[in-house]
Design a protein around this motif. Structure first.
Motif, short mmCIF file in Angstrom:
data_model
loop_
_atom_site.label_atom_id
_atom_site.label_comp_id
_atom_site.label_asym_id
_atom_site.label_seq_id
_atom_site.Cartn_x
_atom_site.Cartn_y
_atom_site.Cartn_z
N PHE A 26 -14.55 39.11 13.96
CA PHE A 26 -13.52 39.92 14.63
C PHE A 26 -12.83 40.83 13.62
O PHE A 26 -12.65 42.03 13.88
CB PHE A 26 -12.49 39.02 15.32
CG PHE A 26 -11.35 39.80 15.90
CD1 PHE A 26 -11.47 40.45 17.11
CD2 PHE A 26 -10.14 39.89 15.21
CE1 PHE A 26 -10.42 41.18 17.64
CE2 PHE A 26 -9.09 40.61 15.72
CZ PHE A 26 -9.23 41.27 16.94
N CYS A 27 -12.44 40.30 12.47
CA CYS A 27 -11.75 41.11 11.45
C CYS A 27 -12.64 42.23 10.94
O CYS A 27 -12.17 43.36 10.74
CB CYS A 27 -11.29 40.22 10.29
SG CYS A 27 -9.91 39.15 10.74
N CYS A 28 -13.91 41.95 10.72
CA CYS A 28 -14.84 42.98 10.26
C CYS A 28 -15.00 44.10 11.29
O CYS A 28 -14.97 45.28 10.95
CB CYS A 28 -16.20 42.37 9.93
SG CYS A 28 -16.20 41.34 8.46
N VAL A 29 -15.15 43.72 12.55
CA VAL A 29 -15.29 44.71 13.61
C VAL A 29 -14.01 45.53 13.74
O VAL A 29 -14.05 46.77 13.85
CB VAL A 29 -15.67 44.04 14.95
CG1 VAL A 29 -15.56 45.01 16.11
CG2 VAL A 29 -17.07 43.45 14.87
N ALA A 30 -12.85 44.87 13.72
CA ALA A 30 -11.57 45.58 13.82
C ALA A 30 -11.39 46.56 12.65
O ALA A 30 -10.95 47.69 12.84
CB ALA A 30 -10.41 44.58 13.86
N HIS A 31 -11.76 46.14 11.46
CA HIS A 31 -11.65 47.01 10.29
C HIS A 31 -12.55 48.24 10.45
O HIS A 31 -12.13 49.37 10.18
CB HIS A 31 -12.01 46.25 9.01
CG HIS A 31 -12.09 47.12 7.81
ND1 HIS A 31 -10.97 47.63 7.19
CD2 HIS A 31 -13.16 47.59 7.12
CE1 HIS A 31 -11.35 48.38 6.18
NE2 HIS A 31 -12.68 48.37 6.12
N CYS A 32 -13.78 48.04 10.88
CA CYS A 32 -14.71 49.16 11.06
C CYS A 32 -14.20 50.13 12.13
O CYS A 32 -14.30 51.35 11.95
CB CYS A 32 -16.09 48.64 11.43
SG CYS A 32 -16.94 47.85 10.05
N ILE A 33 -13.65 49.60 13.20
CA ILE A 33 -13.14 50.47 14.27
C ILE A 33 -11.96 51.30 13.76
O ILE A 33 -11.92 52.51 13.97
CB ILE A 33 -12.75 49.64 15.51
CG1 ILE A 33 -14.02 49.14 16.20
CG2 ILE A 33 -11.90 50.47 16.48
CD1 ILE A 33 -13.77 48.16 17.32
N THR A 34 -10.99 50.68 13.09
CA THR A 34 -9.82 51.43 12.62
C THR A 34 -10.14 52.36 11.46
O THR A 34 -9.44 53.35 11.26
CB THR A 34 -8.66 50.50 12.22
OG1 THR A 34 -9.09 49.64 11.17
CG2 THR A 34 -8.16 49.70 13.40
N THR A 35 -11.20 52.10 10.74
CA THR A 35 -11.57 52.97 9.63
C THR A 35 -12.43 54.15 10.09
O THR A 35 -12.29 55.25 9.58
CB THR A 35 -12.34 52.17 8.56
OG1 THR A 35 -11.53 51.09 8.12
CG2 THR A 35 -12.71 53.04 7.38
N HIS A 36 -13.29 53.94 11.08
CA HIS A 36 -14.26 54.96 11.44
C HIS A 36 -14.16 55.50 12.87
O HIS A 36 -14.80 56.50 13.18
CB HIS A 36 -15.68 54.41 11.24
CG HIS A 36 -15.94 53.99 9.83
ND1 HIS A 36 -16.04 54.88 8.80
CD2 HIS A 36 -16.08 52.76 9.28
CE1 HIS A 36 -16.25 54.23 7.68
NE2 HIS A 36 -16.27 52.93 7.93
N VAL A 37 -13.39 54.87 13.75
CA VAL A 37 -13.34 55.32 15.14
C VAL A 37 -11.92 55.73 15.53
O VAL A 37 -11.64 56.91 15.67
CB VAL A 37 -13.90 54.24 16.10
CG1 VAL A 37 -13.93 54.77 17.53
CG2 VAL A 37 -15.30 53.81 15.68
N VAL A 38 -11.03 54.78 15.77
CA VAL A 38 -9.64 55.08 16.15
C VAL A 38 -8.68 54.14 15.43
O VAL A 38 -9.06 53.04 15.03
CB VAL A 38 -9.39 54.95 17.68
CG1 VAL A 38 -10.20 55.95 18.45
CG2 VAL A 38 -9.65 53.55 18.16
#
Length: 138
Positions: free
Chosen positions: A20-32
Motif C-alpha cells: 500500500f505504501c509503495c503504491v501510494a508513494h508512486c501515485i503521489t509522485t507520478h500521478v496526483v
C-alpha cells in the motif's frame, strides 16, 4: 501452533501495508497529489491556504499550457514549492522584461498579484525541470 499463525498474520499485514505504501508513494509522485498554496502572490485567484489536487501527468507528457497554474521548486529556495501561472514557454516573446524571449528549456512564471509576488520578474526564466505539477482542482 498459535504463535506460527500470529506470525503469519503479522507477515501478511506488514506485506500488505508495504505494498500500500509503495503504491501510494508512486501515485503521489507520478500521478496526483494534494498541494496547499500559501501566501498572497496568486490572490484573488488563489487564497492563502487553498488546497488543490495537482497532477503530474501533464508535466511528464509536456502538455502544460500557457495560463495553467503550476507548482514548481523555487529557483531561490529549492526546499520551497511555489504556485504561479505559466505565462510563456520557450521561444515566446516577453514584453516587460530585459529578455526578449524565453530561453530554450525554460518557462516564465508570474503571480496573479503582481505587487506581492516574487516570480520570473525577480528570478528570471525558470528551468522546465523545476515545474513539478499542474494544479487542476480546488
Amino acid at each position: 501452533m498459535a504463535t506460527v499463525s500470529k506470525l503469519r498474520q503479522s507477515w501478511i499485514y506488514f506485506k500488505r501495508a508495504g505494498i500500500f505504501c509503495c503504491v501510494a508513494h508512486c501515485i503521489t509522485t507520478h500521478v496526483v497529489e494534494p498541494v496547499q498554496c500559501r501566501g498572497p502572490s496568486m490572490m484573488p485567484t488563489i487564497e492563502d491556504g487553498d488546497l488543490f489536487i495537482a497532477e503530474h501527468l501533464s508535466r511528464s507528457l509536456n502538455t502544460i499550457h500557457r495560463k495553467d497554474i503550476v507548482a514548481c521548486r523555487s529557483p531561490i529556495d529549492p526546499n520551497m514549492l511555489v504556485c504561479k501561472r505559466l505565462v510563456a514557454k520557450e521561444g515566446d516573446r516577453l514584453q516587460s522584461s530585459q529578455l526578449s524571449r524565453v530561453p530554450r528549456g525554460h518557462v516564465w512564471l508570474l503571480g496573479d498579484n503582481s505587487d506581492r509576488s516574487t516570480d520570473s520578474r525577480s528570478f528570471g526564466p525558470v528551468p522546465h525541470g523545476l515545474v513539478s505539477c499542474r494544479l487542476v482542482y480546488r
